[in-house]
Write a protein that holds these residues in place. Structure first.
Motif, short mmCIF file in Angstrom:
data_model
loop_
_atom_site.label_atom_id
_atom_site.label_comp_id
_atom_site.label_asym_id
_atom_site.label_seq_id
_atom_site.Cartn_x
_atom_site.Cartn_y
_atom_site.Cartn_z
N SER A 37 69.03 -84.57 -40.96
CA SER A 37 68.28 -84.37 -42.21
C SER A 37 68.95 -83.35 -43.12
CB SER A 37 66.84 -83.92 -41.90
OG SER A 37 66.19 -84.85 -41.07
N VAL A 38 70.26 -83.53 -43.33
CA VAL A 38 71.02 -82.58 -44.16
C VAL A 38 70.62 -82.75 -45.61
CG1 VAL A 38 73.31 -81.84 -44.88
CG2 VAL A 38 72.94 -82.63 -42.54
N ALA A 39 70.24 -81.65 -46.27
CA ALA A 39 69.87 -81.67 -47.69
C ALA A 39 70.54 -80.49 -48.41
CB ALA A 39 68.35 -81.58 -47.83
N ARG A 40 71.06 -80.81 -49.62
CA ARG A 40 71.67 -79.75 -50.45
C ARG A 40 71.07 -79.88 -51.85
NH1 ARG A 40 76.68 -76.91 -50.30
NH2 ARG A 40 77.43 -78.23 -48.61
N PRO A 41 70.00 -79.15 -52.13
CA PRO A 41 69.38 -79.21 -53.47
C PRO A 41 70.26 -78.53 -54.52
CG PRO A 41 68.30 -77.56 -52.11
CD PRO A 41 69.27 -78.27 -51.22
N SER A 43 69.95 -75.81 -55.97
CA SER A 43 70.12 -74.37 -55.76
C SER A 43 71.40 -74.03 -55.01
CB SER A 43 68.92 -73.81 -54.99
OG SER A 43 68.84 -74.40 -53.70
N GLY A 44 71.98 -74.99 -54.30
CA GLY A 44 73.20 -74.73 -53.53
C GLY A 44 72.93 -74.35 -52.10
N HIS A 45 71.66 -74.16 -51.73
CA HIS A 45 71.34 -73.86 -50.34
C HIS A 45 71.48 -75.12 -49.50
CE1 HIS A 45 70.08 -70.19 -52.09
NE2 HIS A 45 68.86 -70.61 -52.50
N LEU A 46 71.64 -74.96 -48.20
CA LEU A 46 71.69 -76.07 -47.25
C LEU A 46 70.46 -76.01 -46.36
CD1 LEU A 46 75.41 -76.30 -45.98
CD2 LEU A 46 74.13 -78.06 -47.20
N TYR A 47 69.80 -77.19 -46.21
CA TYR A 47 68.67 -77.30 -45.29
C TYR A 47 68.92 -78.48 -44.36
CZ TYR A 47 66.43 -74.29 -48.78
OH TYR A 47 66.15 -73.25 -49.64
N PHE A 48 68.67 -78.31 -43.08
CA PHE A 48 68.91 -79.37 -42.10
C PHE A 48 68.18 -79.00 -40.82
CE2 PHE A 48 72.45 -76.41 -42.58
CZ PHE A 48 72.45 -75.79 -41.35
#
Length: 443
Positions: A37-41, A43-48
């Motif tokens: 579930s890699v996400a890069r909004p 804002s430049g942050h990484l969520y996974f």
């Protein structure tokens, strides 16, 4: 007896307590997992999520850390991460906030690399003080690399273009695989022991950390540090570093740059030779000119010291002195003639005849007045002389002697005897009388 009322907390207070408990209980930890579930909004942050076969964990990497990643995280990629466990208050879920992330396979190699590098560096194996300087002119070069790789083609091409006179010997070896490090180490030690080479070049093209791992071997790093022959390491691309780079006497970012660092450009040498040749010709001309000037001075001195030259110089000096003497004589003669003319003029002005003529003219002018004046002056002088004579006769002792008296003096010193005390018996005396001198002897 009543029990104390239990503390009543709000959800936010409970989350705060849970977060403090998690962060204090779990310092920064390493986790190996699969990305999901890699996400890069925007804002430049990484969520996974970090997951394995039985569980998953939410994770976040903020923009400053995410921008430093050397790869693009993708779903399904296996990674090794380091971070701290905390609680996300909004959802009441715990998660990891990551500080570092790398691919899992390379991460283990990277940790092994960093640990070995730190240990060897602590031993002083990479100190700059022990590194040897490369010779100014490399005449024979050993290249240890794969005979079929792109690196050897780049190195040989650059060397042939820049300096074809260099003797290059290719020592072929494996550059990756399980046996590559040992083979490279043996070739390096044999090349160093032979004493044939001015420099040894270790090189290969780029690749992953695993591909370059043979050049991170501890035995190879120690062999490079112990080599008496200077070693140049050019392994991988400019951003790749290996232990052989740290141990070598010189690290080049690429194989082509290593070749450029080892030999001069023949065009630069030709220009330098031409410039030096022109400078040498200029120096020779200058030295020749100075030598000719010195030879001329010595010839002049030699000619000046020869008998013929000295005789000629004496003749010239004699002639010059003769001219000066003649000029001085002429000048002195002219001076004497001028003085004679002046003396003649003076004598003519004081000639006796001229004086007599002048006196005669004066006599004629005054007549007999001078003669009468002279006669009167003579009469006055005669009268004065007679008066003086009478005065002298009055006081003269001779007059007294003429009247019968005498003057007695000691013969030895002429002292006048005035008293008997002025003489002693045996003194010779003289008595002056009117008509002579009588010798006496005191008794």
């Amino acid at each position: 007896m009543s029990l104390p009322a239990p503390d009543i907390l709000t959800p936010s207070q409970l989350n705060t307590l849970a977060r403090d408990l998690l962060e204090s209980s779990f310092p920064a930890i390493w986790v190996e997992a699969e990305l999901g579930s890699v996400a890069r909004p925007a804002s430049g942050h990484l969520y996974f999520t970090l997951k394995d076969a039985r569980a998953q964990l939410r994770a976040a990497m903020f923009r400053m850390k995410a921008q430093a990643l050397r790869f693009v995280p993708r779903e399904g990629m296996r990674v090794l991460v380091r971070g701290r466990v905390t609680l996300y208050d909004a959802r009441g879920e715990y998660q990891m906030v990551l500080e570092h992330m790398e691919e899992a396979g390379e991460g283990a190699l990277r940790r092994a690399f960093e640990e070995l590098r730190a240990r060897l560096q602590a031993e002083g194996l990479f100190d700059e003080t022990r590194k040897r300087a490369l010779p100014a002119h490399v005449q024979r070069l050993a290249v240890i690399t794969s005979p079929t790789g792109a690196a050897v083609r780049d190195v040989l091409s650059v060397l042939a273009r820049r300096f074809p006179l260099l003797e290059v010997e290719l020592l072929p070896t494996l550059v990756q695989g399980a046996s590559a490090a040992a083979q490279i180490t043996r070739l390096l030690q044999a090349a160093d022991a032979s004493g044939r080479y001015d420099v040894i070049l270790l090189t290969r093209g780029g690749g992953s950390l695993e591909d370059l791992w043979a050049f991170n071997d501890e035995a190879l790093a120690r062999a490079i540090a112990a080599s008496l022959t200077p070693v140049v390491s050019a392994v991988g691309h400019e951003t790749d570093f290996s232990l052989s780079d740290f141990a070598a006497d010189l690290r080049a970012p690429t194989p082509s740059v290593a070749a450029e660092l080892l030999v001069p450009d023949q065009q630069d040498l030709v220009r330098r030779l031409r410039r030096d040749a022109a400078r040498l010709v200029q120096l020779q001309r200058h030295a020749l000119g100075q030598a000719m000037q010195q030879a001329d001075r010595l010839l002049l001195r030699l000619n000046a010291l020869s008998p013929q030259a000295r005789l000629q110089a004496l003749r010239q000096r004699h002639a010059e002195l003769g001219r000066r003497l003649h000029a001085a004589s002429q000048q002195q003669q002219q001076h004497r003639q001028a003085r004679l003319r002046h003396a003649a003029a003076v004598l003519r002005g004081h000639h006796p005849q001229r004086q007599l003529d002048a006196l005669g003219q004066r006599l004629q002018a005054v007549g007999n007045r001078p003669l009468a004046a002279v006669q009167r002056q003579l009469q006055r002088e005669q009268l004065r002389l007679r008066g003086l004579a009478r005065s002298m006769e009055a006081v003269s002792p001779l007059a007294t002697v003429a009247r019968g008296y005498s003057i007695v003096t000691r013969q030895d010193d002429g002292v006048l005897v005035r008293s008997v005390g002025d003489v002693k018996p045996g003194d010779a005396l003289q008595a002056q009388v009117s008509d002579g001198v009588i010798d006496l002897l005191a008794r």
